[in-house]
Write a protein that holds these residues in place. Structure first.
Motif: not given
Length: 96
Positions: A34-44, A16-18, A78-80
């Motif tokens: 790029d700066v991003i976020r990682l969202m766990h699909v199962g828990t949000g 997802r977007e930062a 998080w930075t890629v």
């Protein structure tokens, strides 16, 4: 993922977007830096660092953080970093 079964949906993360950035369109290429976020699909919940060192690894500790709706704060960013050079993430990079 710290679960026995890392198969979908337990092992899926959505890119997802930062935090506090405009919403990005699905399928937008991810660029190196790029700066991003990682969202766990199962828990949000977002992959989050608190800036606290883990007692086991002495690396930064990470947790699942947020309300379960993908909200959070800048600790979710998080930075890629691309080791292979180029402009776009093609796999094999890491998050910093």
């Amino acid at each position: 993922t710290a679960v026995e079964n890392n198969r979908p949906p337990d092992g899926l993360w959505q890119i997802r977007e930062a935090h506090d950035s405009p919403v990005c369109d699905a399928g937008t290429p991810i660029r190196c830096g790029d700066v991003i976020r990682l969202m766990h699909v199962g828990t949000g919940r977002n992959l989050h660092t608190h800036g606290i060192k883990s007692p086991l690894s002495n690396q930064h500790e990470v947790t699942g953080f947020g309300s379960g709706q993908g909200e959070g704060d800048s600790g979710d960013n998080w930075t890629v970093v691309c080791e292979s050079g180029g402009d776009f993430c093609k796999g094999g990079g890491y998050l910093g």
